[in-house]
Design a protein around this motif. Sequence first.
Motif, PDB file in Angstrom:
ATOM      1  N   THR A 208     -10.786   9.052   8.986  1.00  0.00           N
ATOM      2  CA  THR A 208     -11.537   9.476   7.813  1.00  0.00           C
ATOM      3  C   THR A 208     -10.668   9.354   6.569  1.00  0.00           C
ATOM      4  O   THR A 208      -9.455   9.147   6.660  1.00  0.00           O
ATOM      5  CB  THR A 208     -12.000  10.935   7.960  1.00  0.00           C
ATOM      6  N   LYS A 209     -11.280   9.537   5.416  1.00  0.00           N
ATOM      7  CA  LYS A 209     -10.528   9.501   4.160  1.00  0.00           C
ATOM      8  C   LYS A 209      -9.480  10.605   4.144  1.00  0.00           C
ATOM      9  O   LYS A 209      -8.385  10.430   3.640  1.00  0.00           O
ATOM     10  CB  LYS A 209     -11.473   9.657   2.977  1.00  0.00           C
ATOM     11  N   GLU A 210      -9.818  11.767   4.701  1.00  0.00           N
ATOM     12  CA  GLU A 210      -8.870  12.882   4.749  1.00  0.00           C
ATOM     13  C   GLU A 210      -7.678  12.544   5.637  1.00  0.00           C
ATOM     14  O   GLU A 210      -6.544  12.911   5.330  1.00  0.00           O
ATOM     15  CB  GLU A 210      -9.556  14.151   5.243  1.00  0.00           C
ATOM     16  N   ASP A 211      -7.938  11.863   6.760  1.00  0.00           N
ATOM     17  CA  ASP A 211      -6.842  11.445   7.648  1.00  0.00           C
ATOM     18  C   ASP A 211      -5.862  10.539   6.907  1.00  0.00           C
ATOM     19  O   ASP A 211      -4.655  10.743   6.939  1.00  0.00           O
ATOM     20  CB  ASP A 211      -7.383  10.692   8.877  1.00  0.00           C
ATOM     21  N   VAL A 212      -6.389   9.540   6.231  1.00  0.00           N
ATOM     22  CA  VAL A 212      -5.554   8.565   5.534  1.00  0.00           C
ATOM     23  C   VAL A 212      -4.834   9.224   4.368  1.00  0.00           C
ATOM     24  O   VAL A 212      -3.657   8.962   4.106  1.00  0.00           O
ATOM     25  CB  VAL A 212      -6.390   7.357   5.066  1.00  0.00           C
ATOM     26  N   LYS A 213      -5.525  10.116   3.677  1.00  0.00           N
ATOM     27  CA  LYS A 213      -4.924  10.791   2.510  1.00  0.00           C
ATOM     28  C   LYS A 213      -3.678  11.594   2.895  1.00  0.00           C
ATOM     29  O   LYS A 213      -2.727  11.696   2.131  1.00  0.00           O
ATOM     30  CB  LYS A 213      -5.966  11.714   1.883  1.00  0.00           C
ATOM     31  N   ARG A 214      -3.662  12.140   4.109  1.00  0.00           N
ATOM     32  CA  ARG A 214      -2.508  12.922   4.581  1.00  0.00           C
ATOM     33  C   ARG A 214      -1.240  12.082   4.627  1.00  0.00           C
ATOM     34  O   ARG A 214      -0.131  12.620   4.549  1.00  0.00           O
ATOM     35  CB  ARG A 214      -2.781  13.464   5.987  1.00  0.00           C
TER      36      ARG A 214
ATOM     37  N   LYS B 282       0.855  -1.183   0.000  1.00  0.00           N
ATOM     38  CA  LYS B 282       0.000   0.000   0.000  1.00  0.00           C
ATOM     39  C   LYS B 282       0.887   1.228   0.000  1.00  0.00           C
ATOM     40  O   LYS B 282       2.005   1.211   0.496  1.00  0.00           O
ATOM     41  CB  LYS B 282      -0.918   0.019   1.233  1.00  0.00           C
ATOM     42  N   LYS B 283       0.378   2.277  -0.520  1.00  0.00           N
ATOM     43  CA  LYS B 283       1.127   3.524  -0.626  1.00  0.00           C
ATOM     44  C   LYS B 283       0.768   4.463   0.536  1.00  0.00           C
ATOM     45  O   LYS B 283       0.403   5.597   0.332  1.00  0.00           O
ATOM     46  CB  LYS B 283       0.816   4.207  -1.953  1.00  0.00           C
ATOM     47  N   VAL B 284       0.858   3.946   1.763  1.00  0.00           N
ATOM     48  CA  VAL B 284       0.539   4.721   2.959  1.00  0.00           C
ATOM     49  C   VAL B 284       1.690   4.581   3.949  1.00  0.00           C
ATOM     50  O   VAL B 284       2.206   3.487   4.153  1.00  0.00           O
ATOM     51  CB  VAL B 284      -0.782   4.228   3.608  1.00  0.00           C
ATOM     52  N   ARG B 285       2.104   5.695   4.527  1.00  0.00           N
ATOM     53  CA  ARG B 285       3.125   5.659   5.581  1.00  0.00           C
ATOM     54  C   ARG B 285       2.428   5.207   6.873  1.00  0.00           C
ATOM     55  O   ARG B 285       1.923   6.018   7.657  1.00  0.00           O
ATOM     56  CB  ARG B 285       3.750   7.042   5.734  1.00  0.00           C
ATOM     57  N   LEU B 286       2.372   3.896   7.050  1.00  0.00           N
ATOM     58  CA  LEU B 286       1.580   3.302   8.118  1.00  0.00           C
ATOM     59  C   LEU B 286       2.046   3.711   9.507  1.00  0.00           C
ATOM     60  O   LEU B 286       1.229   4.002  10.380  1.00  0.00           O
ATOM     61  CB  LEU B 286       1.576   1.782   7.975  1.00  0.00           C
ATOM     62  N   GLY B 287       3.346   3.750   9.733  1.00  0.00           N
ATOM     63  CA  GLY B 287       3.850   4.139  11.052  1.00  0.00           C
ATOM     64  C   GLY B 287       3.412   5.542  11.438  1.00  0.00           C
ATOM     65  O   GLY B 287       2.976   5.790  12.563  1.00  0.00           O
ATOM     66  N   ALA B 288       3.504   6.473  10.495  1.00  0.00           N
ATOM     67  CA  ALA B 288       3.082   7.855  10.752  1.00  0.00           C
ATOM     68  C   ALA B 288       1.574   7.927  10.957  1.00  0.00           C
ATOM     69  O   ALA B 288       1.085   8.681  11.804  1.00  0.00           O
ATOM     70  CB  ALA B 288       3.511   8.753   9.600  1.00  0.00           C
ATOM     71  N   LEU B 289       0.818   7.132  10.205  1.00  0.00           N
ATOM     72  CA  LEU B 289      -0.638   7.124  10.356  1.00  0.00           C
ATOM     73  C   LEU B 289      -1.044   6.596  11.726  1.00  0.00           C
ATOM     74  O   LEU B 289      -1.917   7.160  12.389  1.00  0.00           O
ATOM     75  CB  LEU B 289      -1.267   6.274   9.250  1.00  0.00           C
ATOM     76  N   VAL B 290      -0.391   5.538  12.175  1.00  0.00           N
ATOM     77  CA  VAL B 290      -0.690   4.977  13.495  1.00  0.00           C
ATOM     78  C   VAL B 290      -0.345   5.988  14.595  1.00  0.00           C
ATOM     79  O   VAL B 290      -1.114   6.182  15.540  1.00  0.00           O
ATOM     80  CB  VAL B 290       0.056   3.644  13.714  1.00  0.00           C
ATOM     81  N   ALA B 291       0.801   6.653  14.461  1.00  0.00           N
ATOM     82  CA  ALA B 291       1.188   7.664  15.448  1.00  0.00           C
ATOM     83  C   ALA B 291       0.164   8.803  15.484  1.00  0.00           C
ATOM     84  O   ALA B 291      -0.230   9.263  16.563  1.00  0.00           O
ATOM     85  CB  ALA B 291       2.574   8.214  15.125  1.00  0.00           C
TER      86      ALA B 291
END
Length: 66
Positions: A57-63, A35-44
């Motif tokens: 939200t979609k906006e949260d993940v999109k960031r 996936k093209k998501v920085r998972l560690g940063a998203l979890v933090a």
Amino acid sequence: MNGVENKSIPLFLQGEQLPAGYFDPPNPYVDAPTKKVRLGALVAYARENGKSGWELTKEDVKRFSK
């Protein structure tokens, strides 16, 4: 009925077309799709804001998309 109606999906995926096999159990013998998501940063971010993965939200993940 396709069996999806009574299963929970995260807020950011509601209204989206789910990938094939989304509800299938993971296969330990096959690599998971990347996936093209920085998972560690998203979890933090979720922890800092008191959100669970289901509340993002979609906006949260999109960031955090690459």
